[in-house]
Structures are given as structure tokens and as C-alpha cells.
Design a protein around this motif. Structure first.
Motif, mmCIF file in Angstrom:
data_model
loop_
_atom_site.group_PDB
_atom_site.id
_atom_site.type_symbol
_atom_site.label_atom_id
_atom_site.label_comp_id
_atom_site.label_asym_id
_atom_site.label_seq_id
_atom_site.Cartn_x
_atom_site.Cartn_y
_atom_site.Cartn_z
ATOM 1 N N ALA A 192 -42.229 19.275 -33.089
ATOM 2 C CA ALA A 192 -43.269 20.092 -33.720
ATOM 3 C C ALA A 192 -43.584 19.593 -35.119
ATOM 4 C CB ALA A 192 -42.837 21.557 -33.756
ATOM 5 N N LEU A 193 -42.550 19.251 -35.881
ATOM 6 C CA LEU A 193 -42.778 18.764 -37.239
ATOM 7 C C LEU A 193 -43.446 17.389 -37.231
ATOM 8 C CD1 LEU A 193 -39.529 19.927 -39.055
ATOM 9 C CD2 LEU A 193 -41.776 21.018 -39.015
ATOM 10 N N ASP A 196 -47.035 18.024 -36.453
ATOM 11 C CA ASP A 196 -47.677 18.611 -37.625
ATOM 12 C C ASP A 196 -48.066 17.523 -38.627
ATOM 13 O OD1 ASP A 196 -48.271 21.116 -39.305
ATOM 14 O OD2 ASP A 196 -46.949 19.984 -40.616
ATOM 15 N N ARG A 197 -47.156 16.578 -38.873
ATOM 16 C CA ARG A 197 -47.468 15.482 -39.792
ATOM 17 C C ARG A 197 -48.646 14.654 -39.283
ATOM 18 N NH1 ARG A 197 -41.879 15.177 -40.002
ATOM 19 N NH2 ARG A 197 -41.848 13.509 -38.461
ATOM 20 N N ARG A 200 -51.909 16.417 -39.809
ATOM 21 C CA ARG A 200 -52.343 16.319 -41.209
ATOM 22 C C ARG A 200 -52.878 14.924 -41.511
ATOM 23 N NH1 ARG A 200 -48.187 16.808 -44.599
ATOM 24 N NH2 ARG A 200 -46.497 17.244 -43.133
ATOM 25 N N LEU A 273 -54.169 22.876 -34.879
ATOM 26 C CA LEU A 273 -53.517 23.390 -36.082
ATOM 27 C C LEU A 273 -52.976 24.798 -35.844
ATOM 28 C CD1 LEU A 273 -56.089 22.204 -38.785
ATOM 29 C CD2 LEU A 273 -53.894 21.159 -38.223
ATOM 30 N N LEU A 276 -49.867 24.648 -33.540
ATOM 31 C CA LEU A 276 -48.645 24.205 -34.231
ATOM 32 C C LEU A 276 -48.117 25.294 -35.156
ATOM 33 C CD1 LEU A 276 -46.998 21.534 -34.128
ATOM 34 C CD2 LEU A 276 -49.177 21.494 -32.910
ATOM 35 N N ASP A 277 -49.012 26.043 -35.807
ATOM 36 C CA ASP A 277 -48.562 27.169 -36.629
ATOM 37 C C ASP A 277 -47.816 28.187 -35.774
ATOM 38 O OD1 ASP A 277 -49.611 26.082 -38.917
ATOM 39 O OD2 ASP A 277 -51.416 27.337 -38.950
ATOM 40 N N ARG A 280 -44.357 26.839 -34.689
ATOM 41 C CA ARG A 280 -43.350 26.930 -35.754
ATOM 42 C C ARG A 280 -42.867 28.367 -35.939
ATOM 43 N NH1 ARG A 280 -46.784 23.415 -38.353
ATOM 44 N NH2 ARG A 280 -47.618 25.117 -39.606
#
Length: 478
Positions: A192-193, A196-197, A200, A273, A276-277, A280
Motif C-alpha cells: 500500500a505504501l 501510494d508513493r 504521488r 487516491l 489507497l486512503d 490505509r
């Protein structure tokens, strides 16, 4: 020093411990909570049947363990469940798993002996790693991985690296330690992280392509997104306006309407986005939860049999995240197609710089679509399947474990797609550098330009792609 208290672990903490040498200790209040739960469940076990402590497990739930069985029943339980197969879990995932399991035990719902908490903290602090297999879970508990871990802690299995003095395990510790999805959550958090990167970074990559293609600013205008204010969509449009310096009334683009790769980017990136929010949020709840079955409740002074081992929330959130990222990657591949088209860029076909017939970055489309095909397979939902095991008693599964694995694969494939677009966009801007002028996104271009080979002649692009893939983590912060 990371202090584990069973309540405030963050996904970022998991990633930190997964990738670095970090000293870990247990908060005193958490240690006291774990000891109180252990004492309570010992008392209650003398008064009533408790699954996995005074009984067998699975379809053996109605079979009572003999009172004088001692720790041997627990060891048999661990040995019989340590049946994982396949390759080993990667070291970062194992470290993340150990931290999550420690934090869950610190929540005080397992009733496992409190000595397990400092043992796990010492394992992490020393850098020791148990040897655990990747395959053997279906989203209803990482039984094989955690059984192998427990047997390693007890001294019965060899360590992969480092070692600690053996930790005594009682019958009451076996199921209490295994009853968790810590390995699945570890892989899910790290994937997930990573995703997320990459999301972005995709704002930056799309902005560079926008400059090359002479995009229309109307698609990102504040009034447009205020009319349909989905959070992720609004956030994406704002990021593009920031990167492209769109203040006041920006100059019009080359076309009245751009291709979807630019024009629909906020509408496609936005769901990713948001997904992913949400993912998390789900994972943060899970890594701080007392999920053991049975669960010891100090407030109720009782033990409850339940189904917290079932990870439907995790599986569904991972399925949604992978599906939305696939859509975003499709747009990246579409923009790459636009970047090699002279009618969109006013540059040579395939951004070639050489004699007629030079191929330039032609091959990047093939590489991108190969990676996109892999991502498409990884995005297929796991939640359409189920399983019936243990003589029909356990008649549903989330397959969150497989969803987490596929999220790891999806992130790797998406990174390759974005790298292809980045290489092409940087090459195009080298051919027409005046386009960037004083735009905020120029800082990211300069970082990429310094890392990527400036040679525009026909040549192998493999090294460029590797460098661009690594650069995505850096430009994600611009």
C-alpha cells in the motif's frame, strides 16, 4: 527506538522497521495488559471450555484436551500447522510481520504468555529473522507462517539469520500466537505504501507529459472539480495546478480538448487516491487490533469466541486499490503513446534523433504494455472466490493473503509503466527545453535529467528504465 503499545502503530512505522535497523521495546502499560490477560484466561480455562486451549482446533473444536497434557499439546499444534511451502518471505516482510504481531499481542487480547512480547521485541532489535515460507494462508489467519515463527522462537527450528535464547511455550501460547493475519497485513502495508508513493509520483510524471503535449488547463480548473467534488479527484486536480503553476487564468493549450490521458487524469487518478486512503485506514485498524480467537476481554473479564480472523475488509480494500491503480496505469500507457506521436508533440516520431528511420523510444510502448498486462492480471479480484476447509466447519475465506501478494506485483508492474512514461517525457523536454520555463515541475525534471543518460541516439534503454523506476520514489515528494 520504537515503543510498541498495541494501540498507536502506524503504517509508516511498519515500513520503517521493515527496511531499517530499529530498536523496539514494549510499553510498560502494554506489558501489564498482556500479563493481566494471560492470568485471566488461565483462571477461566479452569472453569469453562476455551477453544484451542482446552480443546482442539478447527473441526476438532469439540475434542477436549486432557488436563495433564502440559505444553506438549501446544507443541503438537504448532508442528502440525508449520506446513508452509514455496519460497521464503522476503526479509522486510518478515520484519514487518514480527512488528505487527508484537503490536497485536500488546493490545492484550490473546492471553499468550507475556514473555512472548519482549522476545519479539528482542528479535526485531537484534535483527534476527525466522525462516518462514510464503505459501499457506487464505485470509483466515497466517497459521503456517506464525507456527514456523513460534517454533523458531522456542528453539525447535533454525533461525534464518541471527538467533535468540529459546522462549518456553505452553499449550495456551500455541493458538494465541498463531491466531493472526500479521504476515498478510505486513505485505499489504508495504504494498500500500509503495502504491501510494507511485501515485504521488504519477502527478509529477503526468505534469511533465502535459508540458510536452501542450495540454489544456481547463480540465484541471477549480470550478470544474468543485462541480463534482470527489476528494481524490479534487486533490489530483489541485496537484496538477500546483505543479504546472496554474494561477489565475493560464494560457490555453494547443487543443480545445486533450486526449483522455491528460483530460481524464483527475477523474481516473482520484478513485485510486481515495482507494489507497481507505486501504490505509483499514490497515491501521487491523495492525492495532486484538484479533485473536478466542479473545480475552479484560473489561468484561471474559473470553469471547468470534471471527476477527476473517479479513474481508482487507481483501475488499486491496481488490479496490489494485483495480483503480490499473486504470491509472492505462492512462500512463496512453500518454506514452501520445508522446511518440508527432501530431501531439511537434517532435519527430518516437522522439527519434538521428537519420530517417531511427526508432528513438519506440520500444518503450512494448515494455509499458507488457508491464500493463502483468498489472491487469494482478488486478483481478480475489474476493470472487472462497474455500471450505476443516471438514466443512470453516466455510468461507477472504483470500486477503493473495490480494496482498497481488498488490505487491501490481506495484512492481505500475512502477515499470510509469518509468517508461518518465523516460519519454524527459527525452522530449530535452528536445524542447523552453517548454518548462519557470514551472514548479521543472525541479523534478532537473533531478530526472541529471540521472538519465542524455544520449538521444538509438541505443538500449534498459539502464534508463531502471534509473527512472528508482527516481519515482524521489520525485514523489516534489
Amino acid at each position: 527506538m520504537l515503543v510498541v503499545d498495541g494501540r498507536t502503530l502506524r503504517c509508516a512505522d511498519v515500513a520503517l522497521v521493515a527496511g531499517h535497523d530499529v530498536a523496539v521495546e514494549v510499553a510498560p502499560a502494554a506489558a501489564e495488559r498482556a500479563e493481566a490477560a494471560w492470568r485471566l484466561v488461565a483462571e477461566l480455562s479452569a472453569e469453562r471450555e476455551i477453544y484451542g486451549r482446552t480443546t482442539g482446533v478447527g473441526a476438532n473444536r469439540d475434542l477436549t484436551v486432557e488436563e495433564d497434557a502440559g505444553p506438549e499439546h501446544g507443541h503438537r499444534l504448532l508442528r502440525s500447522h508449520a506446513g508452509g511451502t514455496g519460497g521464503p518471505l522476503p526479509a522486510p516482510t518478515v520484519r514487518a510481520m514480527l512488528l505487527i504481531r508484537l503490536n497485536q499481542l500488546a493490545a492484550g487480547g490473546s492471553g499468550a504468555h507475556p514473555r512472548l512480547l519482549p522476545a519479539l521485541a528482542a528479535t526485531l532489535s537484534s535483527g534476527a529473522l525466522p525462516r518462514v515460507h510464503r505459501t499457506g494462508a487464505i485470509g483466515t489467519g497466517d497459521l503456517t507462517v506464525l507456527a514456523e515463527t513460534a517454533l523458531t522462537l522456542s528453539g525447535e527450528r533454525p533461525w534464518l539469520s541471527g538467533s535468540l535464547p529459546p522462549v518456553p511455550l505452553d499449550t495456551s501460547d500455541a493458538l494465541a500466537f498463531m491466531s493472526s493475519n500479521a504476515a498478510t497485513l505486513a505485505e499489504a502495508v508495504l504494498a500500500a505504501l509503495d502504491l501510494d508513493r507511485l501515485l504521488r509520483a504519477s502527478h509529477v510524471v503526468a505534469a511533465l507529459s502535459y508540458v510536452v503535449l501542450g495540454g489544456s488547463p481547463e480540465a484541471y480548473a477549480t470550478p470544474v472539480h468543485a462541480a463534482r467534488p470527489h476528494p481524490g479527484q479534487v486533490r489530483c486536480a489541485a496537484e496538477l495546478r500546483r505543479l504546472l503553476g496554474m494561477a489565475g487564468l493560464p494560457k490555453p493549450g494547443r487543443r480545445i480538448q486533450d486526449p483522455y490521458g491528460l483530460r481524464a487524469f483527475p477523474q481516473v487518478q482520484g478513485p485510486a487516491l481515495d482507494a489507497l486512503d481507505y486501504l490505509r485506514e483499514i490497515l491501521t485498524v487491523e495492525i492495532n487490533a486484538a484479533t485473536e480467537n478466542p479473545m480475552v476481554s479484560l473489561s468484561a473479564r471474559d473470553v469471547f469466541h468470534h471471527a476477527h480472523f476473517h479479513t474481508a475488509y482487507v481483501a475488499v480494500a486491496l481488490d479496490q486499490a489494485r483495480a483503480t491503480v490499473h486504470h491509472v496505469a492505462e492512462l500512463s500507457a496512453a500518454r506514452l503513446g501520445d508522446l511518440v506521436e508527432p501530431s501531439f508533440t511537434d517532435l519527430p516520431a518516437f522522439l527519434a534523433s538521428g537519420p530517417p528511420g531511427s526508432s528513438g523510444v519506440m520500444i518503450l510502448e512494448y515494455v509499458a504494455h507488457d508491464a500493463l498486462a502483468s498489472l491487469r492480471q494482478a488486478a483481478l479480484p480475489v474476493t470472487l472466490g472462497t474455500a471450505v476447509v476443516s471438514r466443512g466447519v470453516e466455510d468461507h475465506a477472504s483470500f486477503a493473503t493473495q490480494a496482498a501478494r497481488q498488490a505487491t506485483e501490481a506495484a512492481a508492474a505500475y512502477r515499470k509503466v510509469l518509468a517508461c512514461e518518465l523516460v519519454a517525457a524527459v527525452r522530449a523536454l530535452r528536445m524542447r527545453p523552453a517548454d518548462l520555463m519557470d514551472l514548479p515541475v521543472r525541479a523534478a525534471f532537473e533531478v530526472a535529467e541529471a540521472e538519465l543518460d542524455p544520449d538521444l541516439a538509438d541505443r538500449p534503454l534498459s539502464a534508463d528504465l531502471d534509473a527512472a523506476a528508482a527516481l519515482l520514489d524521489t520525485i514523489a515528494d516534489f
